[in-house]
Design a protein around this motif. Structure first.
Motif, PDB file in Angstrom:
ATOM      1  N   ARG A  80     -20.307 -33.068  30.262  1.00  0.00           N
ATOM      2  CA  ARG A  80     -19.568 -33.872  29.280  1.00  0.00           C
ATOM      3  C   ARG A  80     -18.864 -32.966  28.266  1.00  0.00           C
ATOM      4  N   ALA A  81     -19.522 -31.877  27.862  1.00  0.00           N
ATOM      5  CA  ALA A  81     -18.873 -30.924  26.964  1.00  0.00           C
ATOM      6  C   ALA A  81     -17.693 -30.263  27.662  1.00  0.00           C
ATOM      7  N   GLY A  82     -17.835 -30.018  28.966  1.00  0.00           N
ATOM      8  CA  GLY A  82     -16.740 -29.417  29.719  1.00  0.00           C
ATOM      9  C   GLY A  82     -15.517 -30.308  29.805  1.00  0.00           C
ATOM     10  N   VAL A  83     -15.728 -31.625  29.862  1.00  0.00           N
ATOM     11  CA  VAL A  83     -14.603 -32.562  29.914  1.00  0.00           C
ATOM     12  C   VAL A  83     -13.743 -32.443  28.658  1.00  0.00           C
ATOM     13  N   GLU A  84     -14.376 -32.218  27.512  1.00  0.00           N
ATOM     14  CA  GLU A  84     -13.618 -32.062  26.275  1.00  0.00           C
ATOM     15  C   GLU A  84     -12.709 -30.839  26.351  1.00  0.00           C
ATOM     16  N   THR A  85     -13.216 -29.751  26.950  1.00  0.00           N
ATOM     17  CA  THR A  85     -12.376 -28.564  27.140  1.00  0.00           C
ATOM     18  C   THR A  85     -11.219 -28.873  28.079  1.00  0.00           C
ATOM     19  N   ASN A 140     -25.910 -35.005  40.496  1.00  0.00           N
ATOM     20  CA  ASN A 140     -24.616 -35.414  41.046  1.00  0.00           C
ATOM     21  C   ASN A 140     -24.273 -36.852  40.685  1.00  0.00           C
ATOM     22  N   GLU A 141     -25.259 -37.743  40.688  1.00  0.00           N
ATOM     23  CA  GLU A 141     -24.978 -39.128  40.347  1.00  0.00           C
ATOM     24  C   GLU A 141     -24.470 -39.243  38.908  1.00  0.00           C
ATOM     25  N   GLN A 142     -25.059 -38.473  38.005  1.00  0.00           N
ATOM     26  CA  GLN A 142     -24.576 -38.482  36.620  1.00  0.00           C
ATOM     27  C   GLN A 142     -23.160 -37.925  36.522  1.00  0.00           C
ATOM     28  N   LEU A 143     -22.882 -36.899  37.307  1.00  0.00           N
ATOM     29  CA  LEU A 143     -21.533 -36.336  37.309  1.00  0.00           C
ATOM     30  C   LEU A 143     -20.540 -37.330  37.896  1.00  0.00           C
ATOM     31  N   PHE A 144     -20.922 -38.047  38.947  1.00  0.00           N
ATOM     32  CA  PHE A 144     -20.032 -39.048  39.530  1.00  0.00           C
ATOM     33  C   PHE A 144     -19.735 -40.159  38.520  1.00  0.00           C
ATOM     34  N   ASP A 145     -20.766 -40.572  37.764  1.00  0.00           N
ATOM     35  CA  ASP A 145     -20.541 -41.586  36.729  1.00  0.00           C
ATOM     36  C   ASP A 145     -19.548 -41.083  35.681  1.00  0.00           C
ATOM     37  N   CYS A 189     -15.994 -41.125  37.116  1.00  0.00           N
ATOM     38  CA  CYS A 189     -15.457 -42.486  37.121  1.00  0.00           C
ATOM     39  C   CYS A 189     -14.975 -42.886  35.728  1.00  0.00           C
ATOM     40  N   GLU A 190     -15.811 -42.595  34.743  1.00  0.00           N
ATOM     41  CA  GLU A 190     -15.471 -42.943  33.359  1.00  0.00           C
ATOM     42  C   GLU A 190     -14.201 -42.244  32.910  1.00  0.00           C
ATOM     43  N   LYS A 191     -14.120 -40.947  33.138  1.00  0.00           N
ATOM     44  CA  LYS A 191     -12.998 -40.168  32.624  1.00  0.00           C
ATOM     45  C   LYS A 191     -11.712 -40.384  33.417  1.00  0.00           C
ATOM     46  N   ALA A 212     -12.863 -45.335  44.220  1.00  0.00           N
ATOM     47  CA  ALA A 212     -12.119 -46.414  43.552  1.00  0.00           C
ATOM     48  C   ALA A 212     -11.479 -45.918  42.265  1.00  0.00           C
ATOM     49  N   ALA A 213     -12.193 -45.086  41.509  1.00  0.00           N
ATOM     50  CA  ALA A 213     -11.641 -44.547  40.265  1.00  0.00           C
ATOM     51  C   ALA A 213     -10.474 -43.600  40.556  1.00  0.00           C
ATOM     52  N   VAL A 214     -10.604 -42.796  41.611  1.00  0.00           N
ATOM     53  CA  VAL A 214      -9.522 -41.908  42.021  1.00  0.00           C
ATOM     54  C   VAL A 214      -8.285 -42.718  42.378  1.00  0.00           C
TER      55      VAL A 214
END
Length: 322
Positions: A51-56, A89-94, A97-99, A131-133
């Motif tokens: 999640r911190a990496g997404v901000e970068t 991996n499941e947390q990363l997939f979630d 999808c969110e982002k 689906a998110a992709v």
């Protein structure tokens, strides 16, 4: 050093680097390494690191647009990452999808006409990620001012292998002859939509390897590579500008080497025999040290045609070795 002083120093350094830059790579590819190590160091979970990496990632997209980059590819999830613990991996997939959905709806994406695309074996991903992709791609499909490629379930060798198999099937069926197989034939089969040649690869986290990332588009174009030690969540604008400066230095070296080779050929063979070499020296003379520059332009003899369209054939390798 106190935090406020550190910030002041960073701001000044960013300004200095920005003034030094005279151009930008067209396509930057990033290996976002170090999210999990960043989290472990701070006592957090892998999910917190991602999640911190997404901000970068969001900041880097803005920096790319600021300096004139036109395409950014992010190595987000490799085929090898499927071997990690299911819970992680499941947390990363979630998070993906969110982002992906959040980004596809963001005003800044539509204001800047960012086209979001996924590259890789996306059929291997969970249905919710697919689906998110699909949602992100449909929402931004018509844009072309900036391209953001998300490498998901990606493996460089597997992509090349699939492209080769596709060509082989078409040769076997008679749809294409072996003589018709060229660079474009492979490129058209690598991805659904064209991907530009990579000019610069950035890898964070301290490892100095490119991990099979975009081998056709990066190795074939002899992309500049910038390795740095900060983990991805710590990657700063100064780090990014240093990477762009590395690309510029590589380009300068490439131009200088080509000009020197052309001058050496002219001296060894003769001016009249190498119109291509003359053209290269004229094109890249400013990259040579002042003492090495020939005086005046190397014009062709009056009865000799220019080498239009053939300048690149003298040395298409783009080697940077002096």
């Amino acid at each position: 050093m106190k935090r406020w002083l550190r910030r002041r120093v960073d701001v000044v350094y960013e300004r200095v680097l920005s003034r030094e830059l005279s151009g930008a790579p067209t396509h930057v590819a990033v290996i976002q390494d170090g999210n999990r190590r960043y989290a472990r160091r701070s006592g957090g979970s892998a999910h917190e690191g991602h999640r911190a990496g997404v901000e970068t990632t969001e900041r880097v997209l803005e920096w790319c647009q600021d300096v004139g980059v036109e395409e950014l590819t992010l190595y987000t999830f490799s085929t090898e990452n499927f071997d990690r613990p299911d819970e992680e991996n499941e947390q990363l997939f979630d998070l993906l999808c969110e982002k992906l959905r959040e980004f596809a709806d963001a005003d800044r994406v539509h204001d800047n006409e960012v086209c979001i695309r996924a590259i890789g074996e996306t059929g291997m991903l969970p249905d919710r990620v697919q689906a998110a992709v699909d949602y992100a791609q449909r929402r931004t499909r018509e844009y072309d001012r900036f391209v953001l490629n998300i490498a998901l379930a990606y493996g460089g060798r597997s992509r090349l292998l699939e492209a080769a198999r596709g060509v082989a099937r078409e040769v076997e069926s008679g749809d294409i002859s072996p003589a018709e197989i060229d660079v474009e034939a492979i490129e058209h089969r690598l991805y659904d939509r064209p991907v530009r040649d990579v000019d610069l690869i950035i890898r964070t986290g301290g490892d100095e390897r490119t991990s099979n990332f975009l081998p056709w588009h990066a190795n074939g174009n002899e992309a500049a590579v910038f390795f740095c030690t900060p983990y991805w969540p710590e990657f700063s604008k100064a780090d990014f500008l240093r990477a762009v400066r590395t690309y510029e230095h590589r380009e300068e070296s490439w131009r200088r080497t080509r000009a020197r080779r052309a001058l050496a050929l002219l001296g060894a063979v003769g001016d009249a025999d190498l119109p291509e070499a003359r053209s290269i020296v004229d094109r890249f003379r400013d990259s040579l040290p002042t003492g090495e520059r020939p005086e005046g332009r190397l014009e062709p003899p009056a009865d000799e045609p220019d080498a239009n369209g053939t300048v690149e054939s003298l040395d298409s390798s783009g080697s940077t070795a002096d």
